[in-house]
Design a protein around this motif. Structure first.
Motif, mmCIF file in Angstrom:
data_model
loop_
_atom_site.group_PDB
_atom_site.id
_atom_site.type_symbol
_atom_site.label_atom_id
_atom_site.label_comp_id
_atom_site.label_asym_id
_atom_site.label_seq_id
_atom_site.Cartn_x
_atom_site.Cartn_y
_atom_site.Cartn_z
ATOM 1 N N MET A 1 97.521 32.228 -14.529
ATOM 2 C CA MET A 1 97.002 31.095 -13.485
ATOM 3 C C MET A 1 95.814 30.401 -14.599
ATOM 4 O O MET A 1 95.726 29.100 -14.868
ATOM 5 N N ALA A 2 95.162 31.133 -15.510
ATOM 6 C CA ALA A 2 94.308 30.427 -16.257
ATOM 7 C C ALA A 2 94.815 29.792 -17.492
ATOM 8 O O ALA A 2 94.290 28.762 -17.913
ATOM 9 N N GLY A 3 95.893 30.177 -17.944
ATOM 10 C CA GLY A 3 96.596 29.404 -18.869
ATOM 11 C C GLY A 3 97.204 28.044 -18.392
ATOM 12 O O GLY A 3 96.933 26.929 -19.044
ATOM 13 N N PHE A 4 97.490 28.074 -16.985
ATOM 14 C CA PHE A 4 97.946 26.732 -16.509
ATOM 15 C C PHE A 4 96.818 25.747 -16.323
ATOM 16 O O PHE A 4 96.932 24.600 -16.496
ATOM 17 N N LEU A 5 95.698 26.423 -15.909
ATOM 18 C CA LEU A 5 94.333 25.578 -15.752
ATOM 19 C C LEU A 5 93.926 24.906 -17.025
ATOM 20 O O LEU A 5 93.391 23.872 -17.144
ATOM 21 N N ASP A 6 93.991 25.917 -18.276
ATOM 22 C CA ASP A 6 93.613 25.335 -19.657
ATOM 23 C C ASP A 6 94.605 24.395 -20.077
ATOM 24 O O ASP A 6 93.824 23.331 -20.617
ATOM 25 N N ARG A 7 95.693 24.282 -19.731
ATOM 26 C CA ARG A 7 96.809 23.319 -20.363
ATOM 27 C C ARG A 7 96.451 22.070 -19.443
ATOM 28 O O ARG A 7 96.424 21.032 -19.826
ATOM 29 N N ALA A 8 96.210 22.119 -18.221
ATOM 30 C CA ALA A 8 95.996 20.869 -17.426
ATOM 31 C C ALA A 8 94.848 20.269 -17.643
ATOM 32 O O ALA A 8 94.597 18.885 -17.788
ATOM 33 N N LYS A 9 93.856 21.159 -18.258
ATOM 34 C CA LYS A 9 92.318 20.641 -18.787
ATOM 35 C C LYS A 9 92.490 19.810 -19.761
ATOM 36 O O LYS A 9 92.049 18.796 -19.893
ATOM 37 N N GLU A 10 93.317 20.301 -20.683
ATOM 38 C CA GLU A 10 93.587 19.754 -22.106
ATOM 39 C C GLU A 10 94.448 18.531 -21.864
ATOM 40 O O GLU A 10 93.976 17.492 -22.500
ATOM 41 N N GLN A 11 95.273 18.541 -21.223
ATOM 42 C CA GLN A 11 95.937 17.182 -20.867
ATOM 43 C C GLN A 11 95.282 16.042 -20.214
ATOM 44 O O GLN A 11 95.331 15.172 -20.465
ATOM 45 N N ALA A 12 94.485 16.472 -19.193
ATOM 46 C CA ALA A 12 93.430 15.590 -18.623
ATOM 47 C C ALA A 12 92.559 15.058 -19.769
ATOM 48 O O ALA A 12 92.421 13.934 -19.828
#
Length: 77
Positions: A1-12
């Motif tokens: 879950m943390a990996g997904f949020l990190d990727r989403a934050k990076e993309q944003a």
């Protein structure tokens, strides 16, 4: 879950950076177009006896400084 949020934050963050760059580009183009209009107005005024060569030279120098910093893309659009 943390990996997904990190990727989403990076993309944003990447999207925000790209958006800011596009905004900066548009603002630089508008500023360049405005400087070009000012040069034309100064030249016109000089040719019709209501302006001075110094005002035309100043407008030209300001435009050239803008081109040095931001490029001449606004001349081609």
């Amino acid at each position: 879950m943390a990996g997904f949020l990190d990727r989403a934050k990076e993309q944003a963050q990447r999207g925000l950076t790209q958006g800011k760059q596009k905004l900066d580009d548009v603002q630089a183009q508008r500023a360049g177009a405005d400087l070009l209009k000012r040069l034309g107005a100064a030249y016109y005024a000089e040719r019709h006896g209501t302006g001075s060569p110094e005002a035309t030279q100043q407008a030209l120098q300001t435009l050239e400084n803008h081109i040095t910093v931001h490029g001449d893309g606004f001349l081609h659009s």
